[in-house]
Design a protein around this motif. Structure first.
Motif, PDB file in Angstrom:
ATOM      1  N   UNK A 187      24.261 -25.211  23.475  1.00  0.00           N
ATOM      2  CA  UNK A 187      24.296 -24.015  22.635  1.00  0.00           C
ATOM      3  C   UNK A 187      22.924 -23.347  22.591  1.00  0.00           C
ATOM      4  N   UNK A 188      22.870 -22.035  22.399  1.00  0.00           N
ATOM      5  CA  UNK A 188      21.568 -21.353  22.344  1.00  0.00           C
ATOM      6  C   UNK A 188      20.896 -21.573  20.990  1.00  0.00           C
ATOM      7  N   UNK A 189      19.970 -22.531  20.929  1.00  0.00           N
ATOM      8  CA  UNK A 189      19.271 -22.815  19.673  1.00  0.00           C
ATOM      9  C   UNK A 189      17.764 -22.677  19.868  1.00  0.00           C
ATOM     10  N   UNK A 190      17.091 -22.298  18.812  1.00  0.00           N
ATOM     11  CA  UNK A 190      15.644 -22.007  18.703  1.00  0.00           C
ATOM     12  C   UNK A 190      15.095 -21.325  19.957  1.00  0.00           C
ATOM     13  N   UNK A 191      15.739 -20.242  20.334  1.00  0.00           N
ATOM     14  CA  UNK A 191      15.260 -19.442  21.457  1.00  0.00           C
ATOM     15  C   UNK A 191      14.360 -18.329  20.910  1.00  0.00           C
ATOM     16  N   UNK A 192      13.204 -18.734  20.421  1.00  0.00           N
ATOM     17  CA  UNK A 192      12.269 -17.782  19.826  1.00  0.00           C
ATOM     18  C   UNK A 192      11.775 -16.775  20.857  1.00  0.00           C
ATOM     19  N   UNK A 193      11.709 -15.515  20.434  1.00  0.00           N
ATOM     20  CA  UNK A 193      11.095 -14.471  21.250  1.00  0.00           C
ATOM     21  C   UNK A 193       9.657 -14.309  20.777  1.00  0.00           C
ATOM     22  N   UNK A 194       8.724 -14.440  21.705  1.00  0.00           N
ATOM     23  CA  UNK A 194       7.315 -14.482  21.349  1.00  0.00           C
ATOM     24  C   UNK A 194       6.628 -13.143  21.543  1.00  0.00           C
ATOM     25  N   UNK A 195       5.741 -12.811  20.591  1.00  0.00           N
ATOM     26  CA  UNK A 195       5.008 -11.554  20.670  1.00  0.00           C
ATOM     27  C   UNK A 195       3.560 -11.786  21.082  1.00  0.00           C
ATOM     28  N   UNK A 251       7.772 -15.146  28.986  1.00  0.00           N
ATOM     29  CA  UNK A 251       7.453 -14.716  27.636  1.00  0.00           C
ATOM     30  C   UNK A 251       5.949 -14.488  27.514  1.00  0.00           C
ATOM     31  N   UNK A 252       5.523 -13.858  26.421  1.00  0.00           N
ATOM     32  CA  UNK A 252       4.097 -13.550  26.258  1.00  0.00           C
ATOM     33  C   UNK A 252       3.245 -14.811  26.315  1.00  0.00           C
ATOM     34  N   UNK A 253       3.749 -15.929  25.773  1.00  0.00           N
ATOM     35  CA  UNK A 253       2.945 -17.154  25.715  1.00  0.00           C
ATOM     36  C   UNK A 253       2.771 -17.792  27.090  1.00  0.00           C
ATOM     37  N   UNK A 254       3.533 -17.337  28.070  1.00  0.00           N
ATOM     38  CA  UNK A 254       3.397 -17.823  29.444  1.00  0.00           C
ATOM     39  C   UNK A 254       1.981 -17.567  29.966  1.00  0.00           C
ATOM     40  N   UNK A 255       1.444 -16.396  29.635  1.00  0.00           N
ATOM     41  CA  UNK A 255       0.254 -15.913  30.323  1.00  0.00           C
ATOM     42  C   UNK A 255      -1.022 -16.680  29.985  1.00  0.00           C
ATOM     43  N   UNK A 259       3.093  -6.985  17.868  1.00  0.00           N
ATOM     44  CA  UNK A 259       4.450  -7.515  17.802  1.00  0.00           C
ATOM     45  C   UNK A 259       5.236  -7.292  19.091  1.00  0.00           C
ATOM     46  N   UNK A 260       4.596  -6.747  20.112  1.00  0.00           N
ATOM     47  CA  UNK A 260       5.277  -6.471  21.376  1.00  0.00           C
ATOM     48  C   UNK A 260       5.741  -7.768  22.031  1.00  0.00           C
ATOM     49  N   UNK A 261       6.932  -7.732  22.643  1.00  0.00           N
ATOM     50  CA  UNK A 261       7.518  -8.906  23.295  1.00  0.00           C
ATOM     51  C   UNK A 261       7.984  -8.541  24.698  1.00  0.00           C
ATOM     52  N   UNK A 262       8.267  -9.556  25.484  1.00  0.00           N
ATOM     53  CA  UNK A 262       8.915  -9.378  26.781  1.00  0.00           C
ATOM     54  C   UNK A 262      10.391  -9.727  26.650  1.00  0.00           C
ATOM     55  N   UNK A 263      11.225  -8.975  27.318  1.00  0.00           N
ATOM     56  CA  UNK A 263      12.661  -9.187  27.264  1.00  0.00           C
ATOM     57  C   UNK A 263      13.232  -9.148  28.671  1.00  0.00           C
ATOM     58  N   UNK A 264      14.519  -9.483  28.795  1.00  0.00           N
ATOM     59  CA  UNK A 264      15.176  -9.400  30.099  1.00  0.00           C
ATOM     60  C   UNK A 264      15.158  -7.967  30.610  1.00  0.00           C
ATOM     61  N   UNK A 265      15.310  -7.004  29.718  1.00  0.00           N
ATOM     62  CA  UNK A 265      15.319  -5.602  30.113  1.00  0.00           C
ATOM     63  C   UNK A 265      13.911  -5.078  30.406  1.00  0.00           C
ATOM     64  N   UNK A 266      12.901  -5.661  29.758  1.00  0.00           N
ATOM     65  CA  UNK A 266      11.521  -5.218  29.949  1.00  0.00           C
ATOM     66  C   UNK A 266      10.626  -6.453  30.055  1.00  0.00           C
ATOM     67  N   UNK A 267      10.719  -7.175  31.181  1.00  0.00           N
ATOM     68  CA  UNK A 267      10.042  -8.469  31.290  1.00  0.00           C
ATOM     69  C   UNK A 267       8.524  -8.386  31.400  1.00  0.00           C
ATOM     70  N   UNK A 268       7.986  -7.213  31.707  1.00  0.00           N
ATOM     71  CA  UNK A 268       6.547  -7.062  31.880  1.00  0.00           C
ATOM     72  C   UNK A 268       5.939  -6.132  30.835  1.00  0.00           C
ATOM     73  N   UNK A 269       6.599  -6.055  29.673  1.00  0.00           N
ATOM     74  CA  UNK A 269       6.021  -5.239  28.594  1.00  0.00           C
ATOM     75  C   UNK A 269       4.629  -5.742  28.238  1.00  0.00           C
TER      76      UNK A 269
END
Length: 502
Positions: free
Chosen positions: A313-321, A368-372, A459-469
């Motif tokens: 199940x999709x659990x704790x899939x935090x989106x990081x800024x 995600x942003x924390x990748x970098x 607060x900017x994040x990366x998403x599937x639609x905008x992966x390089x924001x």
């Protein structure tokens, strides 16, 4: 504009950079394994069902070590369920996360994935519901060369040579009442010592990790470490540490200073371990395996009936800024600063579950942003960690008192002559000018590359639609007169590699 400064000198080293500092964590939790690293129907899946887009990102992230298979999951895990023909493997309840485990991926599959990713495996043993005999069995399956029943079973299952795992975790977070098989410090310490002695009888050179406290906020923190280590000190090499951080009640100032807490946590564990060593009249110095750390919005996490007893199940899939990425970068600074004692660490987790990599089932994978900051630090931190004492203005925080605006660490690679500075500006509203004296290096240095993670919208994040924001951007930096100068944007993490001038 506020000013900060520090001096670098190759004579003042802390310890060599440990590649294991850049570890990660794969747990059978949520979508970390299934539709994370493994999705046989995905367009990029290889012959073993592993997503090659995730494999490529794992290599780019620079992961050195992966802790597996948990986490809380491991305390109820029967490793035998995940070997042999997949069609014969049982579906089990996972009491830790109230989901169903199909066992489609087990030891052999994961070891194949690790080989493709080029990572070392840190294997976690179930000492929650199991004990010495089961630990010896999985050790035999993993590491014994041939002729024994379990070694031959591994060969039958396709792995002719032993996997050669050298680092084992003796359980997971058994101080926590939520843990399946929760134990007192005495109960756990006795079991861990017995397990360690038995495993070393077969392989004396194993590196073994005793469970420390699941966080420094536990009421038994330090007392747990003390009692466990009195029972295990001569049998183990590491004590574990776990820490997660998030902004509490919107307190971004304290959140940006999370590394202050990590520093205190490490120093407290070191003091406790050394006290036990002194009491036992031992010359041995234990190391710390910080094998769970990250930003985790824990207060948002709630199990729901919709995810109970589901498969992956999709659990704790935090989106990081951006702010989260800056905090992750600052935690890496803390880990490097303590390289004399923290020689292994695992960011939890690798994919989807509070992770630097996200995927969509059947769809894309992205950073995600924390990748970098993780990827850049892993790539550039080489040689030895240098002692850094920044002279910086401070700001008040609700949780940690007055905290330096600028925090930093540096590394020096004697082979190449490269010097890399990793620095964070915690100010939310002001850029800071940083001056770094390089006089101790004698010869001239020049800026080879400089990167910052910053955005006008924290607060900017990366998403599937905008992966390089949010991506790392070059930042102007220069060396003149033996001094590095750079302007650090507010809420930013920056890495600057210097190399000898030609």
């Amino acid at each position: 504009m506020p000013n900060a400064s520090f001096h670098l000198d190759p004579a003042f080293t802390i310890a060599p950079v440990s590649r294991r500092t850049f570890g990660s964590f794969v747990e059978h939790m949520g979508r970390c394994v299934y539709t994370g690293i493994y999705e046989p129907t995905h367009a990029t899946a290889d012959a073993d069902g592993f997503r090659q887009d995730v494999l490529a990102l794992t290599r780019e992230l620079g992961v050195s070590t992966v802790r597996y298979p948990g986490g809380n999951f491991v305390s109820g895990y029967r490793w035998e369920d995940g070997i042999g023909p997949v069609t014969d493997r049982p579906v089990r309840r996972d009491l830790a996360w109230h989901s169903l485990e199909t066992n489609e991926v087990g030891i052999d599959e994961f070891m194949r994935w690790a080989g493709k990713a080029g990572v070392e495996v840190m294997y976690a043993l179930n000492l929650g519901t199991r004990g010495v005999a089961e630990a010896l069995d999985v050790q035999e399956y993993l590491n014994h060369p041939d002729r024994t029943r379990l070694a031959e079973l591994r060969r039958t299952n396709g792995a002719d040579k032993p996997y050669g795992i050298s680092m084992f975790c003796l359980g997971n977070e058994l101080d926590g009442p939520w843990q399946t098989g929760h134990k007192t410090a005495y109960e756990y310490g006795r079991l861990a010592a017995e397990t360690a002695r038995a495993m070393r009888a077969a392989e004396p050179d194993l590196e073994l990790v005793a469970c420390g406290s699941s966080s420094s906020s536990m009421p038994t923190f330090a007392a747990w470490e003390s009692e466990v280590l009195e029972l295990t000190y001569d049998q183990v090499d590491y004590i574990s540490a776990h820490a997660y951080y998030e902004p509490i009640d919107g307190d971004i100032g304290s959140f940006l200073a999370s590394a202050v807490d990590m520093d205190h946590f490490v120093n407290s564990v070191v003091a406790t371990a050394d006290s036990v060593g002194a009491k036992l009249k031992s010359k041995k110095r234990l190391k710390i395996s910080f094998d769970e750390w990250n930003v985790w919005y824990l207060t948002r996490f709630q199990a729901t009936r919709e995810t109970e007893w589901q498969v992956a199940p999709p659990v704790i899939e935090d989106s990081y800024n951006v702010t989260d990425a800056v905090v992750v970068g600052s935690l890496l600074i803390s880990l490097l600063r303590h390289s004399d004692r923290v020689t292994a660490a695992c960011q939890a987790q690798l994919v989807n579950v509070i992770a630097p990599i996200r995927t969509e089932p059947g769809g894309p994978a992205w950073r995600q942003t924390i990748f970098h900051p993780f990827a850049i630090t892993s790539r550039l931190a080489k040689g030895s960690v240098l002692r850094v004492e920044p002279d910086s203005p401070s700001y008040p925080t609700a949780r940690y008192g007055d905290v330096p605006v600028v925090d930093a660490v540096a590394t020096h690679d004697p082979e190449s002559g490269d010097v890399t500075v990793f620095v964070v500006n915690r100010s939310q509203d002001s850029a800071t000018t940083l001056a770094v004296s390089l006089a101790g290096f004698g010869g001239a240095l020049r800026v080879a590359e400089s990167w910052t993670v910053h955005d006008d919208d924290p607060d900017a994040t990366n998403t599937a639609a905008d992966p390089d924001r949010v991506t790392p951007r070059p930042v102007p930096a220069e060396v003149t007169g033996g001094e590095l100068r750079v302007s650090l944007a507010p809420v930013s993490w920056t890495a600057i590699r210097l190399t000898p001038a030609e």
